[in-house]
Design an enzyme around this catalytic site. Structure first.
Site, short mmCIF file in Angstrom:
data_model
loop_
_atom_site.label_atom_id
_atom_site.label_comp_id
_atom_site.label_asym_id
_atom_site.label_seq_id
_atom_site.Cartn_x
_atom_site.Cartn_y
_atom_site.Cartn_z
CG HIS A 31 -3.95 -1.56 -1.49
ND1 HIS A 31 -5.12 -2.30 -1.89
CD2 HIS A 31 -4.35 -0.73 -0.46
CE1 HIS A 31 -6.25 -1.89 -0.83
NE2 HIS A 31 -5.56 -1.04 -0.23
CG MET A 72 -11.06 3.32 2.38
SD MET A 72 -9.50 3.35 3.26
CE MET A 72 -8.44 3.55 1.82
CB SER A 85 -1.03 0.00 1.17
OG SER A 85 -1.50 1.37 1.21
CG MET A 115 -11.43 -2.99 5.32
SD MET A 115 -9.82 -2.57 4.40
CE MET A 115 -8.95 -1.59 5.88
CG ASP A 134 -5.17 2.49 0.99
OD1 ASP A 134 -3.93 2.06 1.29
OD2 ASP A 134 -6.17 1.74 0.79
CG MET A 174 -8.13 7.25 2.80
SD MET A 174 -7.06 7.20 4.25
CE MET A 174 -6.35 5.60 4.13
C1 DX5 Z 1 -6.18 1.72 5.78
C2 DX5 Z 1 -5.85 1.48 4.44
C3 DX5 Z 1 -4.61 0.20 4.18
C4 DX5 Z 1 -3.17 0.96 4.79
C5 DX5 Z 1 -2.29 -0.43 4.96
O1 DX5 Z 1 -7.38 2.49 5.60
O2 DX5 Z 1 -6.69 0.79 3.79
O3 DX5 Z 1 -4.45 -0.10 3.03
O4 DX5 Z 1 -2.79 1.88 4.11
O5 DX5 Z 1 -2.26 -0.44 6.42
P1 DX5 Z 1 -0.81 -0.99 7.18
O6 DX5 Z 1 -0.14 0.34 7.18
O7 DX5 Z 1 -1.17 -1.32 8.34
O8 DX5 Z 1 -0.33 -1.95 6.34
ZN ZN Z 2 -6.39 -0.06 1.49
#
Ligand code: DX5
Ligand code: ZN
Length: 223
Positions: free
Chosen positions: A38, A74, A13, A143, A40, A42
């Site tokens: 990945h 998200m 990510s 999740m 993310d 938000m």
């Molecule tokens: C949290 C995201 C995750 C995050 C990864 O809302 O969806 O993808 O970036 O989490 P960690 O840093 O715990 O791997």
């Molecule tokens: Zn994510």
């Protein structure tokens, strides 16, 4: 002995990367030898945080056209925004089941655009909420933290849901991947793959590991 019918994949990510140099973070992802990244997204509404938008995804896309861009929305209204991420270069778009919007219509529209579609469940959301959509998705995201921030602790009560999702796809001959996301590292990953997960998102653990290739190999070793 693999549990999932799918090959294990590590999806770093990039939220856990260096936001002053996302191109460099993408390079680190590529150096690990993985084929997924990945991303993310938000909105500060569905989750209490903001990350980046389609313009950032579009800027990263030409840097590597082979990496599979797994885009995790998200957002309270992913139906209003998924197309912007499709145009930016997403290969898969994951939307959450919790907000109120036309979920099935959005999943179908993502697929009709030629992309893979995924559905995400927060840790407290029961697997049953996904049942109507499972025949229509390519990936189910369980999740393993409450979405919004990287670096949280793995919530092991989600292991039961992963097992339930894996059993359901076997019993009903469904082909969705099972992705886990949040607190995934060299210790928690094997617990998830033993329960049936096959797609392992890691932000903090990946970008803090001294050896990204060894990290990927450790996560994708069959349970
Ligand atoms: C949290 C995201 C995750 C995050 C990864 O809302 O969806 O993808 O970036 O989490 P960690 O840093 O715990 O791997
Ligand atoms: Zn994510």
């Amino acid at each position: 002995m693999p549990v999932s019918p799918h090959p294990l994949v590590c999806a770093p990510s990039i939220l856990g990367g260096h936001h002053d140099n996302l191109a460099g973070s993408l390079e680190r992802v590529r150096a690990s030898g993985t084929s997924w990244v990945h991303l993310d997204i938000m909105d500060g509404h569905f989750v209490p945080n903001l990350s980046f938008g389609p313009q950032t995804v579009a800027a990263l896309r030409p840097l590597d056209r082979d990496l599979f861009f797994d885009v995790h929305l998200m957002l309270t209204r992913p139906d209003h925004y998924w197309e912007a991420f499709a145009k930016a270069g997403a290969d898969e778009i994951i939307i959450h089941v919790e907000p109120f919007y036309p979920i099935r219509k959005t999943l179908d529209a993502i697929r009709e655009h030629g992309l893979r579609c995924g559905l995400a469940l927060n840790p407290d959301t029961p697997f049953a909420r996904a049942l109507p959509f499972l025949p229509h998705i390519d990936l189910l995201l369980c999740m393993t933290v409450q979405p919004g921030f990287g670096g949280q602790s793995f919530r092991e009560e989600v292991l039961g849901k992963i097992d339930e999702a894996h059993q359901h796809r076997l019993d009903h001959d469904l082909g969705y991947r099972i992705e886990v996301d949040g607190g995934i590292d060299r210790t928690t990953a094997p617990r998830c793959t033993a329960a049936g997960a096959d797609t392992l998102v890691a932000g903090t653990a990946f970008f803090h590991d001294p050896d990204p290739a060894a990290f990927r190999t450790a996560l994708t070793r069959e349970p």
